[in-house]
Design a protein around this motif. Structure first.
Motif, PDB file in Angstrom:
ATOM      1  N   GLU A 136      27.082  33.660  40.268  1.00  0.00           N
ATOM      2  CA  GLU A 136      27.426  34.748  39.349  1.00  0.00           C
ATOM      3  C   GLU A 136      28.414  35.708  39.996  1.00  0.00           C
ATOM      4  O   GLU A 136      29.424  36.070  39.389  1.00  0.00           O
ATOM      5  CB  GLU A 136      26.157  35.469  38.910  1.00  0.00           C
ATOM      6  N   HIS A 137      28.134  36.146  41.220  1.00  0.00           N
ATOM      7  CA  HIS A 137      29.097  36.979  41.932  1.00  0.00           C
ATOM      8  C   HIS A 137      30.255  36.110  42.421  1.00  0.00           C
ATOM      9  O   HIS A 137      30.063  34.938  42.767  1.00  0.00           O
ATOM     10  CB  HIS A 137      28.435  37.685  43.114  1.00  0.00           C
ATOM     11  N   THR A 138      31.428  36.681  42.414  1.00  0.00           N
ATOM     12  CA  THR A 138      32.607  35.977  42.903  1.00  0.00           C
ATOM     13  C   THR A 138      33.203  36.748  44.078  1.00  0.00           C
ATOM     14  O   THR A 138      32.975  37.953  44.226  1.00  0.00           O
ATOM     15  CB  THR A 138      33.668  35.810  41.802  1.00  0.00           C
ATOM     16  N   PHE A 139      33.955  36.030  44.917  1.00  0.00           N
ATOM     17  CA  PHE A 139      34.587  36.618  46.095  1.00  0.00           C
ATOM     18  C   PHE A 139      36.099  36.485  45.932  1.00  0.00           C
ATOM     19  O   PHE A 139      36.625  35.376  45.968  1.00  0.00           O
ATOM     20  CB  PHE A 139      34.139  35.899  47.372  1.00  0.00           C
ATOM     21  N   ASN A 140      36.753  37.637  45.700  1.00  0.00           N
ATOM     22  CA  ASN A 140      38.205  37.618  45.466  1.00  0.00           C
ATOM     23  C   ASN A 140      38.565  36.618  44.370  1.00  0.00           C
ATOM     24  O   ASN A 140      39.536  35.884  44.462  1.00  0.00           O
ATOM     25  CB  ASN A 140      38.957  37.303  46.764  1.00  0.00           C
ATOM     26  N   GLY A 141      37.723  36.580  43.337  1.00  0.00           N
ATOM     27  CA  GLY A 141      37.969  35.727  42.188  1.00  0.00           C
ATOM     28  C   GLY A 141      37.447  34.312  42.317  1.00  0.00           C
ATOM     29  O   GLY A 141      37.490  33.555  41.346  1.00  0.00           O
ATOM     30  N   SER A 142      36.942  33.936  43.494  1.00  0.00           N
ATOM     31  CA  SER A 142      36.465  32.565  43.709  1.00  0.00           C
ATOM     32  C   SER A 142      34.969  32.468  43.424  1.00  0.00           C
ATOM     33  O   SER A 142      34.180  33.276  43.919  1.00  0.00           O
ATOM     34  CB  SER A 142      36.733  32.119  45.151  1.00  0.00           C
ATOM     35  N   ARG A 143      34.591  31.474  42.636  1.00  0.00           N
ATOM     36  CA  ARG A 143      33.196  31.264  42.268  1.00  0.00           C
ATOM     37  C   ARG A 143      32.653  30.041  43.019  1.00  0.00           C
ATOM     38  O   ARG A 143      33.318  29.018  43.100  1.00  0.00           O
ATOM     39  CB  ARG A 143      33.084  31.042  40.758  1.00  0.00           C
ATOM     40  N   TYR A 144      31.446  30.170  43.570  1.00  0.00           N
ATOM     41  CA  TYR A 144      30.838  29.072  44.317  1.00  0.00           C
ATOM     42  C   TYR A 144      29.914  28.250  43.417  1.00  0.00           C
ATOM     43  O   TYR A 144      29.744  28.532  42.242  1.00  0.00           O
ATOM     44  CB  TYR A 144      30.121  29.611  45.545  1.00  0.00           C
ATOM     45  N   GLU A 145      29.296  27.208  43.991  1.00  0.00           N
ATOM     46  CA  GLU A 145      28.546  26.231  43.198  1.00  0.00           C
ATOM     47  C   GLU A 145      27.174  26.750  42.751  1.00  0.00           C
ATOM     48  O   GLU A 145      26.650  26.320  41.720  1.00  0.00           O
ATOM     49  CB  GLU A 145      28.354  24.937  43.990  1.00  0.00           C
ATOM     50  N   MET A 146      26.586  27.665  43.522  1.00  0.00           N
ATOM     51  CA  MET A 146      25.232  28.119  43.215  1.00  0.00           C
ATOM     52  C   MET A 146      24.998  29.488  43.816  1.00  0.00           C
ATOM     53  O   MET A 146      25.649  29.874  44.789  1.00  0.00           O
ATOM     54  CB  MET A 146      24.200  27.120  43.778  1.00  0.00           C
ATOM     55  N   GLU A 147      24.067  30.238  43.217  1.00  0.00           N
ATOM     56  CA  GLU A 147      23.673  31.534  43.766  1.00  0.00           C
ATOM     57  C   GLU A 147      22.156  31.672  43.646  1.00  0.00           C
ATOM     58  O   GLU A 147      21.581  31.420  42.584  1.00  0.00           O
ATOM     59  CB  GLU A 147      24.369  32.675  43.023  1.00  0.00           C
ATOM     60  N   LEU A 148      21.529  32.055  44.751  1.00  0.00           N
ATOM     61  CA  LEU A 148      20.098  32.322  44.792  1.00  0.00           C
ATOM     62  C   LEU A 148      19.879  33.825  44.711  1.00  0.00           C
ATOM     63  O   LEU A 148      20.531  34.588  45.420  1.00  0.00           O
ATOM     64  CB  LEU A 148      19.499  31.787  46.102  1.00  0.00           C
ATOM     65  N   HIS A 149      18.977  34.253  43.835  1.00  0.00           N
ATOM     66  CA  HIS A 149      18.599  35.661  43.741  1.00  0.00           C
ATOM     67  C   HIS A 149      17.171  35.829  44.241  1.00  0.00           C
ATOM     68  O   HIS A 149      16.244  35.184  43.727  1.00  0.00           O
ATOM     69  CB  HIS A 149      18.698  36.154  42.295  1.00  0.00           C
ATOM     70  N   ILE A 150      16.995  36.666  45.251  1.00  0.00           N
ATOM     71  CA  ILE A 150      15.686  36.957  45.821  1.00  0.00           C
ATOM     72  C   ILE A 150      15.319  38.368  45.375  1.00  0.00           C
ATOM     73  O   ILE A 150      15.961  39.347  45.790  1.00  0.00           O
ATOM     74  CB  ILE A 150      15.722  36.865  47.361  1.00  0.00           C
TER      75      ILE A 150
END
Length: 277
Positions: A136-150
């Protein structure tokens, strides 16, 4: 990234954290993420996609009108470096847990005392974790494959979430232990026995900190977000298992990034004598 030059800058950070995490709350501020995904989707054009969440239920109007919404794009030029935020203090321990398919995601919930994190002197107990694919969060517009929310909560019910993003590569240790449960899970909540949150690997000390919201309805604001800079790895098979398990239409369950609207975003990096990862 910008660095503070004012010697009182750290005091300013603490003041801003306090204002953002306390004065924007409403009577429903500590509402949990919705467990019934039927009213909403992630597909725009369906009438129930992210742009429409604020109109589906009166209790969700902040999804549209809020000024502290998440996720956001972590853009280098907007980030302020604050070493004095200090390293993330976490003290997790094994505890009984369960797993459930909420339709829009897979959630692991700890039933006993699974430990805590500490932010600015306040303890937040570990409550649950869940996954979004892609990130969900992106880094300088780049989105990764998965995000874990703790997800953590303090004694007042206020929420603090740690986010970890993943790219394709080696298998993730926690998902490896849950893999067969995820592939076979139905609608009923299933006990997992003792689950060690220490299986969640952080892999670095650097992190981003800002005040935002839940990323699913009711989009409650006042959430303290800590996004780890380190990008971990997850296998394609593990991501596919998460996507296959959720209900149709939720295989891609990432909310689009929201406007920052002038919010500060801080970045913690260890001082040289503390080491850096």
């Amino acid at each position: 990234m910008a660095s503070p030059t004012n010697p009182n800058s750290f005091s300013l950070v603490l003041i801003l954290l306090f204002l953002c995490s306390s004065s924007f709350f409403t009577p429903s501020a500590f509402a949990s993420e919705v467990d019934d995904e039927t009213p909403f989707t992630y597909k725009e054009g369906s009438g129930k996609g992210p742009k429409n969440w604020g109109h589906i239920d009166p209790k969700w109007k902040v999804c549209e009108t809020g000024k502290l919404q998440s996720p956001i794009d972590l853009l280098n030029e907007r980030v302020q470096v604050f070493p004095h935020l200090g390293k993330l203090k976490r003290n997790y321990k094994p505890a009984p847990a369960s797993i459930v398919n909420r339709g829009h995601d897979i959630r692991v919930k700890w039933k006993g005392d699974a430990g805590k994190i500490n932010i600015n002197g306040t303890d937040y107990k570990l409550v649950q974790c869940h996954w979004h694919t892609p990130s969900e969060h992106t880094f300088n517009g780049s989105r990764y494959e998965m995000e874990l929310h703790i997800v953590h909560q303090n004694s007042k019910g206020e929420t603090a979430v740690i986010g970890i993003v993943y790219k394709f590569g080696r298998r993730d240790p926690l998902l490896s232990k849950l893999f067969h449960k995820i592939r076979s899970i139905g609608k009923e909540e299933v006990d997992l026995g003792i689950v060690n949150p220490g299986d969640i690997k952080f892999g670095g000390r650097k992190y981003y900190r800002y005040v935002g919201s839940l990323t699913v309805p009711p989009c409650t604001e006042g959430v303290i977000w800590t996004i780890m800079k380190k990008v971990r790895t997850v296998s394609r098979e593990q991501v596919h298992a998460l996507r296959d398990a959720v209900h149709d239409g939720f295989e891609v369950n990432a909310r689009p990034t929201q406007q920052l609207k002038g919010r500060p975003v801080w970045f913690y990096t260890p001082k040289e004598n503390e080491g850096s990862t």
